[in-house]
Enzyme design. Structure first.
Site, PDB file in Angstrom:
ATOM      1  CB  SER A  88      -0.878   0.023   1.195  1.00  0.00           C
ATOM      2  OG  SER A  88      -1.627   1.271   1.249  1.00  0.00           O
ATOM      3  CG  HIS A 127      -4.120  -1.340  -1.546  1.00  0.00           C
ATOM      4  ND1 HIS A 127      -5.271  -1.652  -1.920  1.00  0.00           N
ATOM      5  CD2 HIS A 127      -4.571  -0.335  -0.599  1.00  0.00           C
ATOM      6  CE1 HIS A 127      -6.365  -1.228  -1.152  1.00  0.00           C
ATOM      7  NE2 HIS A 127      -5.831  -0.572  -0.385  1.00  0.00           N
ATOM      8  CG  ASP A 152      -5.121   2.885   0.922  1.00  0.00           C
ATOM      9  OD1 ASP A 152      -6.329   2.198   0.791  1.00  0.00           O
ATOM     10  OD2 ASP A 152      -3.898   2.331   1.429  1.00  0.00           O
ATOM     11  CG  MET A 164      -8.203   7.801   2.660  1.00  0.00           C
ATOM     12  SD  MET A 164      -7.126   7.620   4.444  1.00  0.00           S
ATOM     13  CE  MET A 164      -6.303   5.956   4.443  1.00  0.00           C
ATOM     14  CG  HIS A 181      -9.499   0.879  -0.290  1.00  0.00           C
ATOM     15  ND1 HIS A 181      -8.849   0.605   1.011  1.00  0.00           N
ATOM     16  CD2 HIS A 181     -10.903   0.997  -0.162  1.00  0.00           C
ATOM     17  CE1 HIS A 181      -9.737   0.632   1.742  1.00  0.00           C
ATOM     18  NE2 HIS A 181     -10.902   0.672   1.328  1.00  0.00           N
ATOM     19  CG  MET A 210     -11.029   4.012   2.444  1.00  0.00           C
ATOM     20  SD  MET A 210      -9.594   4.087   3.164  1.00  0.00           S
ATOM     21  CE  MET A 210      -8.456   3.869   1.745  1.00  0.00           C
ATOM     22  CG  MET A 259     -12.179  -2.069   5.060  1.00  0.00           C
ATOM     23  SD  MET A 259     -10.373  -1.863   4.199  1.00  0.00           S
ATOM     24  CE  MET A 259      -9.591  -0.982   5.533  1.00  0.00           C
ATOM     25  N   GLY A 293      -8.865   4.702   7.243  1.00  0.00           N
ATOM     26  CA  GLY A 293      -8.473   5.834   7.531  1.00  0.00           C
ATOM     27  C   GLY A 293      -6.943   6.040   7.905  1.00  0.00           C
ATOM     28  CG  PHE A 294      -5.606   7.119  10.342  1.00  0.00           C
ATOM     29  CD1 PHE A 294      -5.001   8.295  10.175  1.00  0.00           C
ATOM     30  CD2 PHE A 294      -6.580   6.911  10.722  1.00  0.00           C
ATOM     31  CE1 PHE A 294      -5.698   9.721  10.113  1.00  0.00           C
ATOM     32  CE2 PHE A 294      -7.488   8.041  11.193  1.00  0.00           C
ATOM     33  CZ  PHE A 294      -6.976   9.444  10.932  1.00  0.00           C
ATOM     34  N   GLY A 301      -0.926   1.624   9.685  1.00  0.00           N
ATOM     35  CA  GLY A 301      -0.250   1.371  11.152  1.00  0.00           C
ATOM     36  C   GLY A 301      -1.223   1.130  12.294  1.00  0.00           C
ATOM     37  CG  ASP A 360      -6.429  -2.242   3.159  1.00  0.00           C
ATOM     38  OD1 ASP A 360      -5.367  -2.224   3.821  1.00  0.00           O
ATOM     39  OD2 ASP A 360      -7.188  -1.453   2.794  1.00  0.00           O
ATOM     40  N   GLY A 361      -5.322  -3.809   6.441  1.00  0.00           N
ATOM     41  CA  GLY A 361      -5.030  -3.059   7.718  1.00  0.00           C
ATOM     42  C   GLY A 361      -4.384  -4.129   8.693  1.00  0.00           C
ATOM     43  N   GLY A 418       0.850  -1.895   4.188  1.00  0.00           N
ATOM     44  CA  GLY A 418       1.486  -0.919   4.150  1.00  0.00           C
ATOM     45  C   GLY A 418       2.724  -0.607   4.970  1.00  0.00           C
ATOM     46  CB  SER A 419       3.050  -0.351   8.668  1.00  0.00           C
ATOM     47  OG  SER A 419       1.945   0.518   8.670  1.00  0.00           O
TER      48      SER A 419
HETATM   49  C1  DX5 Z   1      -6.167   1.909   5.817  1.00  0.00           C
HETATM   50  C2  DX5 Z   1      -5.917   1.684   4.340  1.00  0.00           C
HETATM   51  C3  DX5 Z   1      -4.789   0.674   4.157  1.00  0.00           C
HETATM   52  C4  DX5 Z   1      -3.521   0.879   4.675  1.00  0.00           C
HETATM   53  C5  DX5 Z   1      -3.077  -0.073   5.549  1.00  0.00           C
HETATM   54  O1  DX5 Z   1      -7.378   2.550   5.704  1.00  0.00           O
HETATM   55  O2  DX5 Z   1      -7.264   1.254   3.789  1.00  0.00           O
HETATM   56  O3  DX5 Z   1      -4.802   0.209   2.848  1.00  0.00           O
HETATM   57  O4  DX5 Z   1      -2.519   1.519   3.803  1.00  0.00           O
HETATM   58  O5  DX5 Z   1      -2.109   0.175   6.187  1.00  0.00           O
HETATM   59  P1  DX5 Z   1      -1.316  -0.872   7.322  1.00  0.00           P
HETATM   60  O6  DX5 Z   1      -0.978  -2.181   6.539  1.00  0.00           O
HETATM   61  O7  DX5 Z   1      -0.045  -0.144   7.852  1.00  0.00           O
HETATM   62  O8  DX5 Z   1      -2.227  -1.270   8.351  1.00  0.00           O
HETATM   63 ZN    ZN Z   2      -6.569   0.430   1.315  1.00  0.00          ZN
END
Ligand code: DX5
Ligand code: ZN
Length: 235
Positions: A16, A41, A43, A45, A74, A76, A145, A150-151, A153, A183-184, A205-206
């Site tokens: 991500s 991926h 995101d 938002m 994705h 959001m 999800m 939204g974030f 990490g 995801d997440g 992501g992280s």
């Molecule tokens: C969160 C996003 C994710 C985000 C996941 O709302 O939809 O795609 O990048 O991040 P990690 O893998 O750090 O939880």
């Molecule tokens: Zn996502």
């Protein structure tokens, strides 16, 4: 009972971009390619559906010019139907909308397919799998999800595993051949459980871009998900 458990589906990890250094998108794309990722991926938002803002079609288009990877976008955002064509034109290969954000989910999914992209439906952690009950034939991907969106990490929510199991069981019953994505909070620690539950596409992501060695972290995650030649042959 564990029939839908084993990793019988080829598993893919989708880095991500949210956790990448966006001051160098080209390098972020290059390192994902170098790691062997097939999907990136993205995101989007809007500050309304989720309490954060990221980017829109302009940046998706910039990513498109940096890579040939499959772009998994994705959304959001509220009223995603107003921007589907813009994201498709920008180069999205797959567009996922949230069931909670769509008054006319079937129509929106049909519009995504009409734009030429694969259609995905995302479900927040508290949204039951029944939200997709009447749109199985209209979608190519279901995203469960595993955090509240939204974030990056955030901590993985294990309660969603049961939903993934139910989605996989239904997919098998229906002979549905789309993807089940999570995801997440996906890390080398949580990946085995989501794969065992039936997920085949793992967004991270992280655990990928947030790490010092992105390529090694990608490989570690993919390995923990049971992917790779040994898995493919043994599945
Ligand atoms: C969160 C996003 C994710 C985000 C996941 O709302 O939809 O795609 O990048 O991040 P990690 O893998 O750090 O939880
Ligand atoms: Zn996502």
């Amino acid at each position: 009972m564990v029939s839908s458990g084993g990793p019988r589906h080829p598993v893919r990890v989708a880095p991500s971009l949210l956790s990448a250094d966006l001051s160098d998108i080209r390098q972020a794309c290059r390192v994902a390619e170098q790691a062997g990722a097939e999907i990136l991926h993205l995101d989007v938002m809007d500050g309304r559906f989720v309490p954060n803002l990221t980017f829109g079609p302009l940046v998706v288009g910039a990513v498109r010019r940096c890579t040939k990877l499959y772009l998994d976008v994705h959304l959001m955002m509220v009223h995603p139907e107003e921007f589907l064509d813009a994201f498709a034109r920008a180069g999205a290969n797959g567009i996922t909308v949230h069931a909670e954000a769509c008054s006319h989910l079937q129509r929106t999914l049909a519009a995504i397919r009409a734009s030429g992209a694969r259609a995905g439906v995302a479900l927040n952690p508290a949204t039951p799998e029944s939200a997709v009950e009447y749109v199985w034939d209209d979608c190519d991907l279901i995203l469960a999800m595993t955090v509240n969106p939204g974030f990056g990490g955030q901590a993985f929510l294990p309660a969603v595993l049961e939903k993934v199991r139910r989605l996989r069981a239904q997919a098998e019953t229906r002979g549905w051949s789309g993807n089940i994505e999570v995801d997440g909070g996906i890390t080398a620690d949580t990946a085995p459980a989501v794969v065992a539950a039936g997920a085949d596409t793992l967004v991270a992501g992280s655990a990928v871009y947030g790490q010092q060695d992105v390529v090694a972290s990608f490989h570690r995650l993919r390995q923990s998900a049971g992917d790779g030649p040994a898995h493919a042959e043994g599945s």
